[in-house]
Design an enzyme around this catalytic site. Structure first.
Site, PDB file in Angstrom:
ATOM      1  N   ASP A  97      36.568  40.425  45.805  1.00  0.00           N
ATOM      2  CA  ASP A  97      35.579  41.252  45.106  1.00  0.00           C
ATOM      3  C   ASP A  97      34.192  40.641  45.245  1.00  0.00           C
ATOM      4  OD1 ASP A  97      34.153  42.801  43.307  1.00  0.00           O
ATOM      5  OD2 ASP A  97      35.407  42.313  41.567  1.00  0.00           O
ATOM      6  N   HIS A 129      38.410  44.320  43.834  1.00  0.00           N
ATOM      7  CA  HIS A 129      37.946  44.678  42.492  1.00  0.00           C
ATOM      8  C   HIS A 129      38.953  45.582  41.756  1.00  0.00           C
ATOM      9  CE1 HIS A 129      34.831  45.141  39.493  1.00  0.00           C
ATOM     10  NE2 HIS A 129      34.874  46.452  39.590  1.00  0.00           N
ATOM     11  N   SER A 164      35.489  45.551  34.612  1.00  0.00           N
ATOM     12  CA  SER A 164      34.318  45.966  35.394  1.00  0.00           C
ATOM     13  C   SER A 164      33.130  46.256  34.463  1.00  0.00           C
ATOM     14  CB  SER A 164      34.694  47.161  36.282  1.00  0.00           C
ATOM     15  OG  SER A 164      33.710  47.382  37.244  1.00  0.00           O
TER      16      SER A 164
END
Ligand code: NAG
Length: 361
Positions: free
Chosen positions: A289, A321, A191
């Site tokens: 995501d 995600h 991320s």
């Protein structure tokens, strides 16, 4: 008043599950409600007083010897005055020298730490499975310390790890100086950490690393990138796009536009891409995501740039995600871990019915 916001948020969080993806709530508190300056759902509220209330990612666990894997961890303060620290991980391995992984955690640049149970569990698993020495970086967070502080911390820790690994001095950090193999140096992050990995690799390509070290490979797991114009298959929903624009502006305190190459590498020219300072790249994306389309576009743009390295996309359909952190015991998470381990150990990622693996360029 803060209490009522907390309970509302906790309720929403329970309903929504532990969402880590940046995402707009159905209704934001108005900016002047209860002294709220910005409500970064689901992570935190910034009050006008400057106080920050975080709703997730603040738990920590001590360094330890993990009974399940035998992985040992310890915390090292790199710069006590600056508050910069790392958690080091050593596998229970008889190998004299081990690949070195510098790991950058996720959390939208605003939450989580190198000491959280989520990352302690992930690093114990990665270190034991891949047989690597790892440095998990506790970079500073926004909004107290907005970007580029995290990028500068990320760079400083990489240079510290390289210097420690080369040092023959008695007071050198012993795990790094005795066990790290700098010919097998990898950067990994999820991320926001994937975004950091990209930016550190770009800087390494532009400036070079101390002592002439080179990065073998970088793994960007569900990386956080964004940009003004939609890439193929990306959301066109104006409210969702505005929210992602706004949250980026929040984490960097307005310093970088949404098409700045730090957040939108897809907008870089080919000659910029060619400076990416590593030989191999793995990008993972999760099919559900909102950020997946950017991850795919990153792989396509790098592959088409003439960079000349090996770039691979590993896609997990039907997951959200960073699902591999939230559901670490699942079958898909295990397969994704296999792909990361194979990437570090120089093997081809495993094929599976769940996952599509493609080699590009
Ligand atoms: C490390 O591995 C050895 C050999 O497999 C084993 O005997 C020992 O118990 C392990 N240590 C830890 C702390 O797991």
């Amino acid at each position: 008043m803060a209490g009522s916001i907390s309970s509302m948020l906790l309720l929403l969080l329970n309903m929504a599950g532990a969402l880590l993806a940046p995402r707009a709530p159905d209704s934001l508190p108005a900016a002047d409600d209860e002294g709220v300056d910005f409500f970064f759902f689901p992570f935190l509220v910034l009050y006008k007083s400057g106080r920050v209330e975080r709703f997730m990612g603040t738990d920590t666990v001590p360094a330890s010897v993990d009974p399940a894997t035998g992985v040992a961890s310890k915390d090292v303060a790199i710069d006590a005055a600056a508050g910069l620290a790392v958690r080091l991980y050593l596998p229970n391995s008889t190998a004299e020298r081990l690949p070195l992984v510098v790991f950058y955690h996720g959390g939208a640049f605003v939450t989580e730490s190198a000491f959280s149970p989520t990352y302690q569990r992930y690093l114990n698993a990665l270190v034991s499975r891949a047989g690597v020495l790892a440095v998990s970086v506790d970079y500073h967070l926004s909004p107290e310390r907005p970007l580029p502080v995290a990028y500068d911390d990320a760079w400083a820790v990489l240079q510290w790890a390289l210097a420690s690994a080369r040092s023959g001095e008695a007071d050198a950090e012993p795990w790094l100086s005795r066990r790290a193999d700098l010919t097998r140096l990898f950067l990994v992050g999820d991320s926001a950490g994937g975004n950091i990995v990209h930016n550190v690799a770009m800087r390494a390509g532009r400036e070079g690393l101390d002592g002439g070290a080179t990065i073998q490979g970088v793994a960007l797991l569900d990386p956080y990138f964004w940009g003004k114009r939609p890439v193929p298959s990306e959301t066109r929903d104006p409210a969702e796009r505005r929210w992602l624009d706004r949250t980026w502006s929040f984490v960097c305190a307005g310093r970088y536009g949404v098409d700045d190459p730090v957040i939108n590498p897809v907008a870089m020219a080919s000659d910029e891409w060619r400076r990416l300072g590593c030989a191999r790249v793995l990008v993972t994306v999760a099919g559900l995501d909102v950020l997946a389309a950017r991850g795919r576009a990153y792989v396509a743009a790098l592959g088409a740039s003439g960079w000349g390295g090996d770039v691979r996309l590993y896609e997990t359909p039907g997951e959200s995600h960073v699902y591999f952190l939230l559901k670490p015991d699942g079958e898909k998470a295990a397969k994704e871990m296999d792909a990361v381990v194979a990437f570090i150990n120089g093997n081809r990622p495993l094929e599976s019915s769940e996952s599509e693996v493609s080699a590009i360029s």
